[in-house]
Write a protein that holds these residues in place. Structure first.
Motif, PDB file in Angstrom:
ATOM      1  N   TRP A 308       0.822  -1.198   0.000  1.00 39.82           N
ATOM      2  CA  TRP A 308       0.000   0.000   0.000  1.00 39.82           C
ATOM      3  C   TRP A 308       0.860   1.254   0.000  1.00 39.82           C
ATOM      4  O   TRP A 308       2.041   1.225   0.349  1.00 39.82           O
ATOM      5  CB  TRP A 308      -0.969   0.014   1.179  1.00 39.82           C
ATOM      6  CG  TRP A 308      -0.329  -0.093   2.533  1.00 39.82           C
ATOM      7  CD1 TRP A 308       0.131   0.917   3.313  1.00 39.82           C
ATOM      8  CD2 TRP A 308      -0.091  -1.304   3.277  1.00 39.82           C
ATOM      9  NE1 TRP A 308       0.631   0.440   4.489  1.00 39.82           N
ATOM     10  CE2 TRP A 308       0.500  -0.934   4.497  1.00 39.82           C
ATOM     11  CE3 TRP A 308      -0.340  -2.666   3.021  1.00 39.82           C
ATOM     12  CZ2 TRP A 308       0.870  -1.872   5.461  1.00 39.82           C
ATOM     13  CZ3 TRP A 308       0.021  -3.589   3.980  1.00 39.82           C
ATOM     14  CH2 TRP A 308       0.611  -3.195   5.184  1.00 39.82           C
ATOM     15  N   THR A 321      -5.490   8.097   4.533  1.00 37.57           N
ATOM     16  CA  THR A 321      -5.880   7.040   3.597  1.00 37.57           C
ATOM     17  C   THR A 321      -4.712   6.127   3.272  1.00 37.57           C
ATOM     18  O   THR A 321      -3.535   6.482   3.467  1.00 37.57           O
ATOM     19  CB  THR A 321      -6.426   7.635   2.291  1.00 37.57           C
ATOM     20  OG1 THR A 321      -5.396   8.440   1.684  1.00 37.57           O
ATOM     21  CG2 THR A 321      -7.651   8.486   2.549  1.00 37.57           C
ATOM     22  N   ASP A 323      -3.746   3.558  -0.094  1.00 35.28           N
ATOM     23  CA  ASP A 323      -4.079   2.970  -1.397  1.00 35.28           C
ATOM     24  C   ASP A 323      -3.438   1.592  -1.454  1.00 35.28           C
ATOM     25  O   ASP A 323      -2.215   1.472  -1.571  1.00 35.28           O
ATOM     26  CB  ASP A 323      -3.560   3.862  -2.527  1.00 35.28           C
ATOM     27  CG  ASP A 323      -4.145   5.261  -2.470  1.00 35.28           C
ATOM     28  OD1 ASP A 323      -5.339   5.393  -2.114  1.00 35.28           O
ATOM     29  OD2 ASP A 323      -3.407   6.224  -2.770  1.00 35.28           O
ATOM     30  N   SER A 325      -3.170  -2.608  -2.665  1.00 33.68           N
ATOM     31  CA  SER A 325      -3.437  -3.713  -3.592  1.00 33.68           C
ATOM     32  C   SER A 325      -3.047  -4.996  -2.866  1.00 33.68           C
ATOM     33  O   SER A 325      -1.946  -5.081  -2.306  1.00 33.68           O
ATOM     34  CB  SER A 325      -2.610  -3.577  -4.880  1.00 33.68           C
ATOM     35  OG  SER A 325      -3.003  -2.429  -5.600  1.00 33.68           O
ATOM     36  N   THR A 342      -7.861  -3.985  -5.485  1.00 36.86           N
ATOM     37  CA  THR A 342      -7.169  -2.694  -5.399  1.00 36.86           C
ATOM     38  C   THR A 342      -8.183  -1.657  -4.959  1.00 36.86           C
ATOM     39  O   THR A 342      -9.256  -1.540  -5.560  1.00 36.86           O
ATOM     40  CB  THR A 342      -6.555  -2.295  -6.753  1.00 36.86           C
ATOM     41  OG1 THR A 342      -5.571  -3.265  -7.120  1.00 36.86           O
ATOM     42  CG2 THR A 342      -5.896  -0.922  -6.671  1.00 36.86           C
ATOM     43  N   GLU A 343      -7.866  -0.914  -3.904  1.00 33.80           N
ATOM     44  CA  GLU A 343      -8.854   0.007  -3.347  1.00 33.80           C
ATOM     45  C   GLU A 343      -8.149   1.031  -2.465  1.00 33.80           C
ATOM     46  O   GLU A 343      -6.941   0.963  -2.238  1.00 33.80           O
ATOM     47  CB  GLU A 343      -9.879  -0.762  -2.509  1.00 33.80           C
ATOM     48  CG  GLU A 343      -9.241  -1.470  -1.312  1.00 33.80           C
ATOM     49  CD  GLU A 343     -10.208  -2.400  -0.596  1.00 33.80           C
ATOM     50  OE1 GLU A 343     -11.332  -2.575  -1.086  1.00 33.80           O
ATOM     51  OE2 GLU A 343      -9.823  -2.948   0.452  1.00 33.80           O
ATOM     52  N   THR A 344      -8.938   1.962  -1.943  1.00 38.12           N
ATOM     53  CA  THR A 344      -8.437   2.943  -0.983  1.00 38.12           C
ATOM     54  C   THR A 344      -9.186   2.770   0.332  1.00 38.12           C
ATOM     55  O   THR A 344     -10.419   2.720   0.340  1.00 38.12           O
ATOM     56  CB  THR A 344      -8.627   4.373  -1.509  1.00 38.12           C
ATOM     57  OG1 THR A 344      -7.831   4.543  -2.688  1.00 38.12           O
ATOM     58  CG2 THR A 344      -8.176   5.399  -0.464  1.00 38.12           C
ATOM     59  N   GLN A 345      -8.464   2.658   1.417  1.00 39.36           N
ATOM     60  CA  GLN A 345      -9.057   2.539   2.736  1.00 39.36           C
ATOM     61  C   GLN A 345      -8.767   3.805   3.550  1.00 39.36           C
ATOM     62  O   GLN A 345      -7.793   4.511   3.281  1.00 39.36           O
ATOM     63  CB  GLN A 345      -8.500   1.313   3.479  1.00 39.36           C
ATOM     64  CG  GLN A 345      -8.947  -0.017   2.905  1.00 39.36           C
ATOM     65  CD  GLN A 345     -10.420  -0.321   3.194  1.00 39.36           C
ATOM     66  OE1 GLN A 345     -11.076   0.393   3.963  1.00 39.36           O
ATOM     67  NE2 GLN A 345     -10.930  -1.378   2.561  1.00 39.36           N
TER      68      GLN A 345
END
Length: 500
Positions: A308, A321, A323, A325, A342-345
């Motif tokens: 990330w 945040t 980002d 994967s 793949t996302e943003t937490q």
């Protein structure tokens, strides 16, 4: 005669005594021999109790050896929750859930016993493979190929401005940015989901435990000279840019280094794992959900490879945040399955500002005190047992003293559960310590406050629901982490008190 209306209503939690921080989710790990068993004992009645005694009766594992101690309170207000702690040796503790028994007695009542569970894990390090393994009854989590932002050059050393950086012992925080995790269930299981560790937290909590242990063992070893850890955790991280810059106690003079600073910074940095891997459901659970095995197959092992990027440095209580994967693989007796995301937490352990109240001037040898309120992001305040909080009082010439902050209506706290946490320092006792280091009580004392949230999940909560509640995350801290070493070192005092 009825039983004393005093009970331990929530799960006890682990405090590391050198740094004073709570371990993630309150879990005890036998990699560190010396830990404190902390618990809140609540007056469940509608009136004050007098001449109260509280002691730890037993622990359901002979490998855990607590130091006997009885706490005495002249009076406990109605509804108040007292924070009590016992030092214990966990060197020979076995991984698993263990029962702990507390006994409380007040005037006019019979003794009452409270029995609660604690969670114990076992972390070990293999220097040949640079691999960490965390063992619990439900299986083992192996962490390898760790990546992270390493401490900057100024951490633990003298900067160009000549000011000494006061973040001992030069180890600093490592902000994790990736790792490979392998979960081996015990035993292999059929169906979509296996058993969660302790039937409670996500697997990622064990990864955070590993990261914290790796940092704390090094800090403890430096603090104690020879260390009290049962294993070496000198593993290396693959460095990813940028480096971490952190506190310098600007304005601080000489004095003993305060290892709490290093511990807090490492705990905040390790929290990036929790954010990247999500509180709602971590990659293992979501990977299992996406890869149901065929009928008759048993899952033998699972692997998550995660990386990330943190656009901003992680800091306590802020919605930073990550980002991320990640790729999940399930290895069964019949096939290999995989799932990738793949996302943003976003960090959900957010909080509002900290408000403090202290006297501006105190006469020498009168107590120093502080009252602090910790706001939630919705404007309400944390109350009572919702926080484990503490304060650092820094003497004019640099020495530190730690005190608990409690919302129990005793001492300088105006009322139980009103959202005001109070702590104090006995200057008469502190004076004896200051003399050992040729320091004085007179001058400006700086005050730093910290708070971690507490896991208040009730026993019996379904595991997949209980796992969504994580405790031990810092929601307030006087320490900030930055990736920009051109910025001022951000350790900020919340208050000053002048002793005359």
């Amino acid at each position: 005669m009825s039983d004393t209306p005093l009970q331990v209503l929530t799960r006890p939690f682990a405090i590391e005594p050198v740094t004073n921080i709570m371990l993630p989710d309150g879990i005890f790990d036998n990699a560190i021999y010396g830990l404190r068993i902390a618990a809140h004992v609540t007056n469940t009645s509608g009136s004050a109790l007098t001449n109260v005694t509280v002691y730890l009766e037993s622990v359901g594992d002979p490998g855990i050896v607590p130091v006997a101690r009885t706490f005495f309170f002249a009076s406990i207000p109605a509804g108040a929750a007292m924070l009590v702690m016992w030092d214990a040796d966990f060197q020979h503790a076995a991984p698993g859930k263990r029962l702990v028994s507390f006994v409380a007695k007040a005037d006019g009542y019979a003794p009452r016993r409270s029995i609660q569970q604690i969670f114990v894990s076992q972390t070990r390090f293999d220097s040949a493979t640079n691999t960490y393994t965390c063992t619990v009854e439900e299986g083992t989590l192996e962490l390898s190929k760790p990546q992270g932002h390493l401490p900057g050059k100024r951490w633990g050393s003298t900067g160009n401005d000549g000011k000494e950086c006061r973040c001992p012992p030069g180890l600093g925080p490592i902000v994790p940015t990736g790792m490979t995790l392998v979960w081996t269930p015990n035993p292999a299981y059929a169906g979509t989901h296996g058993e969660l560790p302790f039937s409670d937290p996500w697997w990622k909590i064990l990864a955070i435990i590993i990261a914290i242990i790796a940092a704390l063992v090094a800090i403890i070893a430096a603090a104690l000279g020879s260390g009290k850890a049962s294993f070496s955790v000198g593993g290396s991280f693959e460095e990813t840019d940028p480096s971490v810059d952190c506190c310098s106690l600007e304005g601080a003079g000489s004095g003993q280094p305060e290892f709490t600073v290093a511990g807090v910074a490492s705990a905040i940095a390790s929290g990036a794992i929790a954010v990247a891997c999500s509180d709602i459901a971590d990659p293992f659970w979501r990977g299992q959900e996406a890869t149901p095995p065929a009928a008759g197959e048993l899952t033998l092992a699972e692997r998550v490879v995660a990386k990330w990027v943190l656009p901003e440095a992680p800091n306590a209580g802020l919605p930073y945040t990550a980002d991320i994967s990640w790729e999940y693989q399930r290895f069964t007796t019949g096939a290999t399955y995989q799932h990738a995301v793949t996302e943003t937490q976003v960090n959900i352990h957010v909080a509002g500002p900290v408000e403090t109240d202290t006297p501006a001037v105190v006469q020498a040898y009168e107590p120093l005190w502080i009252r602090a309120s910790f706001q939630r992001d919705n404007g309400n305040v944390f109350r009572g047992t919702e926080l484990y909080a503490f304060v650092l009082f820094q003497a004019p010439q640099g020495l530190y003293f730690v005190a608990s902050l409690t919302d129990d209506g005793l001492g300088f706290d105006p009322g139980a559960n009103d959202g005001v946490y109070a702590g104090s320092l006995d200057l008469k006792r502190a004076h004896r310590t200051l003399l050992q280091y040729d320091q004085k009580v007179y001058g400006t004392w700086r005050v730093f406050v910290f708070a971690q949230d507490v896991n208040l999940t009730k026993p019996g909560t379904p595991p997949e629901i209980a796992a969504q509640h994580i405790g031990g995350m810092f929601v307030a801290s006087a320490i900030e982490i930055t990736f920009d070493d051109t910025l001022p070192c951000p350790l900020k005092a919340q208050a000053n008190i002048v002793v005359v």
